[in-house]
Design a protein around this motif. Structure first.
Motif, PDB file in Angstrom:
ATOM      1  N   LEU A 161     -69.131  59.001  23.375  1.00  0.00           N
ATOM      2  CA  LEU A 161     -68.078  58.289  22.808  1.00  0.00           C
ATOM      3  C   LEU A 161     -66.625  57.724  24.008  1.00  0.00           C
ATOM      4  O   LEU A 161     -66.949  58.946  24.358  1.00  0.00           O
ATOM      5  N   LEU A 162     -66.332  56.960  23.472  1.00  0.00           N
ATOM      6  CA  LEU A 162     -64.669  56.571  24.040  1.00  0.00           C
ATOM      7  C   LEU A 162     -64.025  57.494  23.317  1.00  0.00           C
ATOM      8  O   LEU A 162     -62.775  57.868  23.581  1.00  0.00           O
ATOM      9  N   VAL A 163     -63.697  56.713  22.315  1.00  0.00           N
ATOM     10  CA  VAL A 163     -63.328  56.647  21.040  1.00  0.00           C
ATOM     11  C   VAL A 163     -63.057  56.380  19.666  1.00  0.00           C
ATOM     12  O   VAL A 163     -64.371  56.455  19.136  1.00  0.00           O
ATOM     13  N   MET A 188     -86.588  54.506  22.601  1.00  0.00           N
ATOM     14  CA  MET A 188     -85.911  55.742  22.457  1.00  0.00           C
ATOM     15  C   MET A 188     -85.421  56.464  21.585  1.00  0.00           C
ATOM     16  O   MET A 188     -84.940  55.748  20.030  1.00  0.00           O
ATOM     17  N   TYR A 189     -85.211  57.500  21.407  1.00  0.00           N
ATOM     18  CA  TYR A 189     -85.254  57.925  20.315  1.00  0.00           C
ATOM     19  C   TYR A 189     -83.836  59.398  20.769  1.00  0.00           C
ATOM     20  O   TYR A 189     -83.527  59.818  21.397  1.00  0.00           O
ATOM     21  N   PHE A 190     -82.680  58.960  20.076  1.00  0.00           N
ATOM     22  CA  PHE A 190     -81.189  59.630  20.128  1.00  0.00           C
ATOM     23  C   PHE A 190     -82.013  60.697  19.238  1.00  0.00           C
ATOM     24  O   PHE A 190     -81.791  60.650  17.743  1.00  0.00           O
ATOM     25  N   CYS A 191     -80.819  62.217  19.725  1.00  0.00           N
ATOM     26  CA  CYS A 191     -80.815  62.932  18.672  1.00  0.00           C
ATOM     27  C   CYS A 191     -78.754  62.628  18.586  1.00  0.00           C
ATOM     28  O   CYS A 191     -78.568  62.865  19.854  1.00  0.00           O
ATOM     29  N   ALA A 192     -78.398  63.496  18.212  1.00  0.00           N
ATOM     30  CA  ALA A 192     -77.057  63.515  17.771  1.00  0.00           C
ATOM     31  C   ALA A 192     -76.310  64.577  16.682  1.00  0.00           C
ATOM     32  O   ALA A 192     -77.283  64.785  15.899  1.00  0.00           O
ATOM     33  N   GLU A 238     -66.897  61.707  14.349  1.00  0.00           N
ATOM     34  CA  GLU A 238     -67.462  61.690  15.611  1.00  0.00           C
ATOM     35  C   GLU A 238     -68.750  61.965  15.393  1.00  0.00           C
ATOM     36  O   GLU A 238     -68.951  63.421  15.155  1.00  0.00           O
ATOM     37  N   LEU A 239     -69.918  61.188  16.587  1.00  0.00           N
ATOM     38  CA  LEU A 239     -71.278  61.614  17.139  1.00  0.00           C
ATOM     39  C   LEU A 239     -71.124  62.099  18.690  1.00  0.00           C
ATOM     40  O   LEU A 239     -70.600  61.313  19.222  1.00  0.00           O
TER      41      LEU A 239
END
Lengths: 113, 113
Positions: free
Chosen positions: A45-47, B89-93, B101-102
Motif C-alpha cells: 500500500l502506498l496511499v 499466486m494467492y495473496f492473503c490480506a 486499506e488492505l
C-alpha cells in the motif's frame, strides 16, 4: 461489475523526468488505494484517497482522487530508478471497511538511469 | 512493523489433490481476504471473511474452495481438488474498519501439474 482501467499499461522514461499514471472507471468508489507490486511479491500500500478531489503527497509522488470519485491519478516528479515497478490502483465499494477491492489493470513503470 | 505472513511460499501439486494455504493476518485486524493473481493478469478478489464467517465471495470461489480461521490466528484457504487453472499466486490480506486499506502478504505460489 466494477472495472478500473489504468493507462498507460507500460511506461519507460529517463531518470529525472516527470510522469502521470491514470486510473479510470465508470463506477463510484468509497475509497481508492494505490499499491506498488514487485515481481513475486504482494502489493504494498502506498496511499488511500477517500474524498472527491483529495490530493495526497508522498515525497515525489502525488495522488489525486477525482471529484466524482470515479478516477485517480498518480504523478511522479523527477523519477528515480527506484521508482521502477508495477503500480496498481484499487477501488473499494460502498460497504466501507468490509468491501472487496477491485484492482486496476496495472501500469508497469521503468525508469532508465 | 506488523505484517501478514503466508506459508508456503511455493507449492507444487498434482491435479486433483487438496491444497491448504495458510496466512497469519496482522493481529488487531478484523477483516480477512484472499485474492489471487494468475501470471500476467490482474489481482482478483476471491473471498472476504469477518466475524468468523464469509462476508462476500466471487464467482471464482466455488464449492472447491473454503476458508476458515480455526484458532483465532491462522486464516486458511483450502482447495479441495485442484485444477490446472488454479495455478496462480494467492495473496492473503487483512484490514481494519477505519480506512478500508488492505495489507497483503507476500503470497503463496501454487503450481498445479
Amino acid at each position: 461489475t466494477q472495472l478500473l482501467e489504468q493507462s498507460p499499461q507500460f511506461l519507460s522514461i529517463q531518470e529525472g523526468e516527470n510522469l502521470t499514471v491514470y486510473c479510470n472507471s465508470s463506477s463510484v468508489f468509497s475509497s481508492l488505494q494505490w499499491y506498488r507490486q514487485e515481481p513475486g511479491e504482494g502489493p504494498v500500500l502506498l496511499v488511500t484517497v477517500v474524498t472527491g478531489g483529495e490530493v495526497k503527497k508522498l515525497k515525489r509522488l502525488t495522488f489525486q482522487f477525482g471529484d466524482a470519485r470515479k478516477d485517480s491519478s498518480l504523478h511522479i516528479t523527477a523519477a528515480q530508478p527506484g521508482d521502477t515497478g508495477l503500480y496498481l490502483c484499487a477501488g473499494a465499494g460502498t460497504n466501507f471497511g468490509n468491501e472487496k477491492l477491485t484492482f486496476g489493470t496495472g501500469t508497469r513503470l521503468t525508469i532508465i538511469p | 512493523e506488523p505484517e501478514v505472513t503466508q506459508t508456503p511460499s511455493h507449492q507444487v501439486t498434482q491435479m486433483g489433490q487438496e491444497v491448504i494455504l495458510r496466512c497469519v493476518p496482522i493481529s488487531n485486524h478484523l477483516y480477512f481476504y484472499w485474492y489471487r493473481q494468475i501470471l500476467g493478469q490482474k489481482v482478483e478478489f476471491l473471498v472476504s471473511f469477518y466475524n468468523n464467517e464469509i462476508s462476500e465471495k466471487s464467482e471464482i470461489f466455488d464449492d472447491q474452495f473454503s476458508v476458515e480461521r480455526p484458532d483465532g490466528s491462522n486464516f486458511t484457504l483450502k482447495i479441495r481438488s485442484t485444477k490446472l487453472e488454479d495455478s496462480a499466486m494467492y495473496f492473503c490480506a487483512s484490514g481494519t474498519t477505519n480506512t478500508g486499506e488492505l495489507f497483503f502478504g507476500e503470497g503463496s505460489r501454487l503450481t498445479v501439474l
